[in-house]
Write an enzyme that holds these catalytic residues in place. Structure first.
Site, PDB file in Angstrom:
ATOM      1  N   LYS A 264      -8.699   7.727  -4.254  1.00 33.71           N
ATOM      2  CA  LYS A 264      -7.417   8.213  -4.800  1.00 33.71           C
ATOM      3  C   LYS A 264      -7.521   8.622  -6.256  1.00 33.71           C
ATOM      4  CE  LYS A 264      -7.945   3.732  -4.483  1.00 33.71           C
ATOM      5  NZ  LYS A 264      -7.602   2.533  -3.808  1.00 33.71           N
TER       6      LYS A 264
ATOM      7  N   ILE B 119      -2.494   2.324   6.704  1.00 37.59           N
ATOM      8  CA  ILE B 119      -1.226   2.895   7.189  1.00 37.59           C
ATOM      9  C   ILE B 119      -1.357   4.416   7.303  1.00 37.59           C
ATOM     10  CG2 ILE B 119       1.240   3.165   6.704  1.00 37.59           C
ATOM     11  CD1 ILE B 119       1.089   0.668   4.941  1.00 37.59           C
TER      12      ILE B 119
ATOM     13  N   GLY C  70     -11.987  -8.300  -1.321  1.00 37.53           N
ATOM     14  CA  GLY C  70     -12.317  -6.862  -1.237  1.00 37.53           C
ATOM     15  C   GLY C  70     -11.104  -5.962  -1.410  1.00 37.53           C
TER      16      GLY C  70
ATOM     17  N   LYS D 158      -1.975   6.925  -6.357  1.00 37.35           N
ATOM     18  CA  LYS D 158      -1.433   7.110  -4.995  1.00 37.35           C
ATOM     19  C   LYS D 158      -0.115   7.880  -5.051  1.00 37.35           C
ATOM     20  CE  LYS D 158      -3.806   2.947  -3.421  1.00 37.35           C
ATOM     21  NZ  LYS D 158      -3.783   1.492  -3.412  1.00 37.35           N
TER      22      LYS D 158
HETATM   23  P1  NDP Z   1     -17.419  -0.667  -3.768  1.00 35.27           P
HETATM   24  O1  NDP Z   1     -17.697  -0.724  -5.228  1.00 35.27           O
HETATM   25  O2  NDP Z   1     -17.397  -1.918  -2.976  1.00 35.27           O
HETATM   26  O3  NDP Z   1     -18.464   0.316  -3.056  1.00 35.27           O
HETATM   27  C1  NDP Z   1     -19.019   1.448  -3.643  1.00 35.27           C
HETATM   28  C2  NDP Z   1     -20.467   1.536  -3.192  1.00 35.27           C
HETATM   29  O4  NDP Z   1     -21.022   2.795  -3.582  1.00 35.27           O
HETATM   30  C3  NDP Z   1     -21.345   0.457  -3.865  1.00 35.27           C
HETATM   31  O5  NDP Z   1     -22.246  -0.065  -2.915  1.00 35.27           O
HETATM   32  C4  NDP Z   1     -22.066   1.262  -4.946  1.00 35.27           C
HETATM   33  O6  NDP Z   1     -23.285   0.720  -5.351  1.00 35.27           O
HETATM   34  C5  NDP Z   1     -22.259   2.575  -4.227  1.00 35.27           C
HETATM   35  N1  NDP Z   1     -22.522   3.679  -5.159  1.00 35.27           N
HETATM   36  C6  NDP Z   1     -22.011   3.868  -6.391  1.00 35.27           C
HETATM   37  N2  NDP Z   1     -22.477   5.032  -6.911  1.00 35.27           N
HETATM   38  C7  NDP Z   1     -23.301   5.568  -5.985  1.00 35.27           C
HETATM   39  C8  NDP Z   1     -24.089   6.738  -5.936  1.00 35.27           C
HETATM   40  N3  NDP Z   1     -24.121   7.594  -6.955  1.00 35.27           N
HETATM   41  N4  NDP Z   1     -24.826   6.983  -4.827  1.00 35.27           N
HETATM   42  C9  NDP Z   1     -24.803   6.116  -3.794  1.00 35.27           C
HETATM   43  N5  NDP Z   1     -24.068   4.976  -3.773  1.00 35.27           N
HETATM   44  C10 NDP Z   1     -23.328   4.702  -4.863  1.00 35.27           C
HETATM   45  O7  NDP Z   1     -16.038   0.099  -3.622  1.00 35.27           O
HETATM   46  P2  NDP Z   1     -15.011   0.088  -2.372  1.00 35.27           P
HETATM   47  O8  NDP Z   1     -15.779   0.198  -1.112  1.00 35.27           O
HETATM   48  O9  NDP Z   1     -14.025  -0.983  -2.550  1.00 35.27           O
HETATM   49  O10 NDP Z   1     -14.223   1.454  -2.647  1.00 35.27           O
HETATM   50  C11 NDP Z   1     -14.774   2.705  -2.297  1.00 35.27           C
HETATM   51  C12 NDP Z   1     -13.669   3.737  -2.430  1.00 35.27           C
HETATM   52  O11 NDP Z   1     -12.623   3.425  -1.540  1.00 35.27           O
HETATM   53  C13 NDP Z   1     -13.039   3.799  -3.821  1.00 35.27           C
HETATM   54  O12 NDP Z   1     -12.695   5.131  -4.102  1.00 35.27           O
HETATM   55  C14 NDP Z   1     -11.794   2.948  -3.666  1.00 35.27           C
HETATM   56  O13 NDP Z   1     -10.784   3.297  -4.571  1.00 35.27           O
HETATM   57  C15 NDP Z   1     -11.380   3.321  -2.252  1.00 35.27           C
HETATM   58  N6  NDP Z   1     -10.541   2.353  -1.552  1.00 35.27           N
HETATM   59  C16 NDP Z   1     -10.866   1.034  -1.527  1.00 35.27           C
HETATM   60  C17 NDP Z   1     -10.102   0.152  -0.807  1.00 35.27           C
HETATM   61  C18 NDP Z   1     -10.402  -1.300  -0.738  1.00 35.27           C
HETATM   62  O14 NDP Z   1      -9.586  -2.044  -0.141  1.00 35.27           O
HETATM   63  N7  NDP Z   1     -11.500  -1.780  -1.296  1.00 35.27           N
HETATM   64  C19 NDP Z   1      -8.921   0.606  -0.058  1.00 35.27           C
HETATM   65  C20 NDP Z   1      -8.664   2.033  -0.151  1.00 35.27           C
HETATM   66  C21 NDP Z   1      -9.468   2.852  -0.875  1.00 35.27           C
HETATM   67  P3  NDP Z   1     -23.274  -0.215  -6.693  1.00 35.27           P
HETATM   68  O15 NDP Z   1     -22.355  -1.347  -6.398  1.00 35.27           O
HETATM   69  O16 NDP Z   1     -24.710  -0.599  -6.821  1.00 35.27           O
HETATM   70  O17 NDP Z   1     -22.756   0.648  -7.807  1.00 35.27           O
HETATM   71  N1  HSE Z   2      -7.349  -1.666  -4.884  1.00 34.80           N
HETATM   72  C1  HSE Z   2      -6.499  -1.041  -3.932  1.00 34.80           C
HETATM   73  C2  HSE Z   2      -5.340  -1.966  -3.607  1.00 34.80           C
HETATM   74  C3  HSE Z   2      -7.269  -0.741  -2.680  1.00 34.80           C
HETATM   75  O1  HSE Z   2      -5.415  -3.150  -3.956  1.00 34.80           O
HETATM   76  O2  HSE Z   2      -4.362  -1.504  -3.037  1.00 34.80           O
HETATM   77  C4  HSE Z   2      -6.465   0.044  -1.681  1.00 34.80           C
HETATM   78  O3  HSE Z   2      -6.199   1.337  -2.142  1.00 34.80           O
END
Ligand code: NDP
Ligand code: HSE
Length: 434
Positions: free
Chosen positions: A107, A138, A189, A207
């Site tokens: 987002k 959702i 998470g 958002k």
């Molecule tokens: P995380 O930090 O858990 O995961 C991101 C992953 O990407 C990490 O493993 C990171 O590695 C890796 N990474 C970072 N840079 C690179 C790169 N250049 N090449 C390859 N891998 C890379 O984040 P989330 O999974 O929580 O979030 C991911 C996205 O989803 C974000 O945009 C977030 O806003 C969105 N989101 C998250 C939600 C949630 O509930 N967590 C819900 C809705 C949306 P490293 O850690 O080593 O940097």
């Molecule tokens: N950090 C965000 C939240 C993840 O807590 O709502 C979902 O977008």
């Protein structure tokens, strides 16, 4: 099944990306059946190869080289789940330019660079799925682009951040301490990599910018959205709000009336009998008003690995369907064939009108209430309810009041006077009421 195998390249194997990889593997057969063609996780990229190994991804799928996804003509759909602005923006634009469909939950990226990304998708005749970017699991984006397409949406009121709702819920129900619950939200998470994005309200603003773009067809500048987070919400205010019959929630507001669009994010007093008051924990809810449909409520898990992966994989299936039907890019990003591309002007917040909660910390002396009431009266603000707690120590005591509807600019002027009174010991706490 047709010969075509739809190949997915996943970038980022963190909380959400790891969930997407697991889900694509676990449900490969059923998803392929629903699609009518094999759906294959062909490549998964992460900086740390151990993440892919821990997920048990098949040999040859994991790589640390993003070019293995972006430069491979056999990859049909790129899923960006690394978060942040760069290099996520560069990866998404490269994928679109190469004619690949893209799904993202990012987002922050769409709120800042959505105009550029949707224009690139249009130019290259491909689609962008971003269901997971707002309200986790959702199906809100689909509802706004599809099911509610016949409507002019006049109002959206949403709990859009799971982390903040989880923190406020536990502070309210258990009296839990802010820092402790934030750490729990991180462990579960829910939080962003930088949790300040959540608690300072920026994630909700990202958002809301996306929702505003879907509702109006043009995107506001992020900086134009007034944002307040939850760091100033104290147990004392939660308690007083409850005494008056309210819960405190972090809300995103959008009003689209009479040619003016208001968008803002802040904690708000929600009456206990309002449907949003009972949304607890990491759940989100969005209350939408449309000119024909009237009121719609969407509710579900707003954050966390499984609900978010569910939304991302839903996008992958839709994008794959469009590929198989020979019409990638069938649904434009903002659901409008005629792109606006311009910036959405927002009405200034100082003209907004609502009710307010004030907690004035004043010395317990005769005439204090009268002085406060005079300052409010001078700015056309009348009081609906007031309570003053007796003195427990030599220090100031809280005088808490709920106003009738007042204009934001009048409230600012009255508070400047109240805070300057010699009997007022600290800045007055102000929370808007829905
Ligand atoms: P995380 O930090 O858990 O995961 C991101 C992953 O990407 C990490 O493993 C990171 O590695 C890796 N990474 C970072 N840079 C690179 C790169 N250049 N090449 C390859 N891998 C890379 O984040 P989330 O999974 O929580 O979030 C991911 C996205 O989803 C974000 O945009 C977030 O806003 C969105 N989101 C998250 C939600 C949630 O509930 N967590 C819900 C809705 C949306 P490293 O850690 O080593 O940097
Ligand atoms: N950090 C965000 C939240 C993840 O807590 O709502 C979902 O977008």
């Amino acid at each position: 099944m047709p010969d075509k195998v739809v190949k997915v390249g996943l970038i980022g194997l963190g909380t959400v990306g790891g969930g997407v990889a697991q889900l694509l593997l676990e449900k490969q057969e059923v998803l392929s059946q629903r699609l009518g063609a094999p759906l294959l996780l062909a490549k998964a990229v992460d900086l740390d190869l151990a993440r892919g190994r821990a997920l048990g991804l098949p040999e040859g799928v994991c790589t640390a080289d993003v070019n293995a996804v972006l430069d491979d003509p056999a990859i049909d759909i790129v899923v960006e789940l690394i978060g942040g602005l760069e290099p996520a923006r560069a990866f998404v634009l490269r994928a679109l330019t190469a004619g690949k469909q893209v799904a993202t939950a990012n987002k922050a990226l769409l709120a800042k660079h959505g105009v550029e990304i949707f224009a690139a998708a249009r130019e290259h005749g491909v689609g962008v799925g971003f269901e997971a970017s707002v309200a986790g699991g959702i199906p809100l984006i689909r509802s706004l682009r599809g099911g509610l397409a016949a409507n002019r949406i006049t109002r959206v009121l949403g709990i859009l951040n799971g982390t903040c709702n989880y923190i406020l819920s536990r502070m309210t129900s258990e009296g839990a301490e802010f820092g402790e619950v934030l750490r729990a939200a991180q462990d579960l998470g829910y939080a962003e990599a930088d949790p300040t994005m959540d608690i300072a309200g920026h994630d909700t603003a990202h958002k809301l910018a996306i929702v505003a773009a879907l509702v109006t067809g043009s995107q506001p500048e992020l900086e134009a959205i007034p944002v307040e987070g939850i760091t100033g919400v104290t147990p004392l205010d939660i308690r007083f709000a409850r005494e008056f019959g309210y819960r405190i929630k972090l809300l995103a507001h959008l009003r689209n009336d009479n040619g003016a669009v208001e968008a803002r994010v802040h904690p708000a007093l929600v009456p206990q009998d309002h449907v949003l008051a009972s949304v607890e924990g990491s759940f989100n809810a969005i209350h939408i008003t449309g000119d024909w449909v009237d009121e719609v409520l969407l509710y579900g898990r707003g954050a966390g690995r499984r609900p978010t992966a569910s939304a991302v994989v839903g996008d992958v299936v839709d994008l794959a369907r469009d590929i198989l039907a020979g019409c990638p890019g069938r649904v434009p990003g903002l659901g409008r064939a005629v792109a606006d591309g311009g910036r959405l002007e927002l009405a200034p917040i100082n003209q907004a009108i609502c009710q307010y909660y004030f907690r004035v910390m004043a010395l317990d002396q005769p005439g204090v209430l009268a002085a406060v009431a005079r300052a409010l009266g001078e700015h056309n603000i009348s009081i609906e309810a007031v309570t003053q707690k007796g003195r427990q120590s030599a220090g100031p005591v809280p005088v808490v009041m709920i106003t009738h509807e007042a204009r934001e600019s009048d409230v600012a002027a009255a508070l400047a006077k109240i805070n300057a009174l010699p009997v007022v010991a600290e800045p007055t706490v102000v929370i808007r009421r829905i």
